[in-house]
Every structure is written in C-alpha cells, then in structure tokens.
Motif scaffolding. Structure first.
Motif: not given
Length: 113
Positions: A55-61, A66-73, A84-88
């Motif tokens: 919710d706070s992310l949606e308010d902010e951006i 565009e969001i680039i998702m990052i993790c280790h692998h 996040m796609e399911q969340a809209g």
C-alpha cells in the motif's frame, strides 16, 4: 512479467535519458544479503515484508511505474513479481540470474556469496 538478463538490464538502464522515469530497482533479499552486495540505486524491501509494504509503495510510485525485481538468483524476485502483478502492479520485470549473474556479467568487482 518481462525478464531481463543482467546484460540486457545494464544496457537498458544505460539507454535511459535524464528525462525518463527511472525504474524502481526493488531488491527482495534479506538485509544481510543487501548489505553484503547490491546493485547501485536499488531499494531493499525483503520478501517477507513486501506484502505489508504494497500500500505504501503504491502511494509512493503508483501501479504503472516500472519495477525491476532483484534477488540473489532471480527466483525469489520472480515469485514476488508475480505477487505484485496479482496486486495490480502493471510493469514488472525480473532480473534473471539476480545479483549473482550481475556480478559475473556486469560488475566483476561486486562481492559474491
């Protein structure tokens, strides 16, 4: 969801002009992982905290940035990207291979674990 290899992401980020809205580089690893190594400009929201932050992310951006998702692998980030796609959120890209592949292909000075 779109997918980028590290080389594709690096080329894409390099091609953005100063007037373009830069994508949010969202790292979903644990804090200790992020502190050890991260892609410059990325923001940490650990996987376990992402649902509470939507919710706070949606308010902010908003839902369209565009969001680039990052993790280790690239596995946790892909899972959270689908979440996040399911969340809209409409413009999600996963970094295939994660920071591990980024360190191998783009930034050879990056610490690896």
């Amino acid at each position: 969801m779109r997918h980028f290899t590290p080389l594709q992401l690096n080329e894409y980020l390099s091609s953005l002009s100063k007037t373009d809205t830069t994508p949010l580089l969202l790292d979903v690893r644990e804090p200790w992982e992020f502190e050890y190594c991260n892609i410059e400009g990325s923001v940490l929201i650990p996987m376990g905290e992402l649902a509470a932050e939507l919710d706070s992310l949606e308010d902010e951006i908003g839902y369209d940035r565009e969001i680039i998702m990052i993790c280790h692998h690239g596995i946790r980030s892909r899972q959270m990207g689908y979440y996040m796609e399911q969340a809209g959120y409409k413009n999600i890209t996963n970094l295939d291979g994660g920071v591990e592949q980024w360190a191998e292909d783009v930034d050879k000075s990056m610490k690896r674990y």
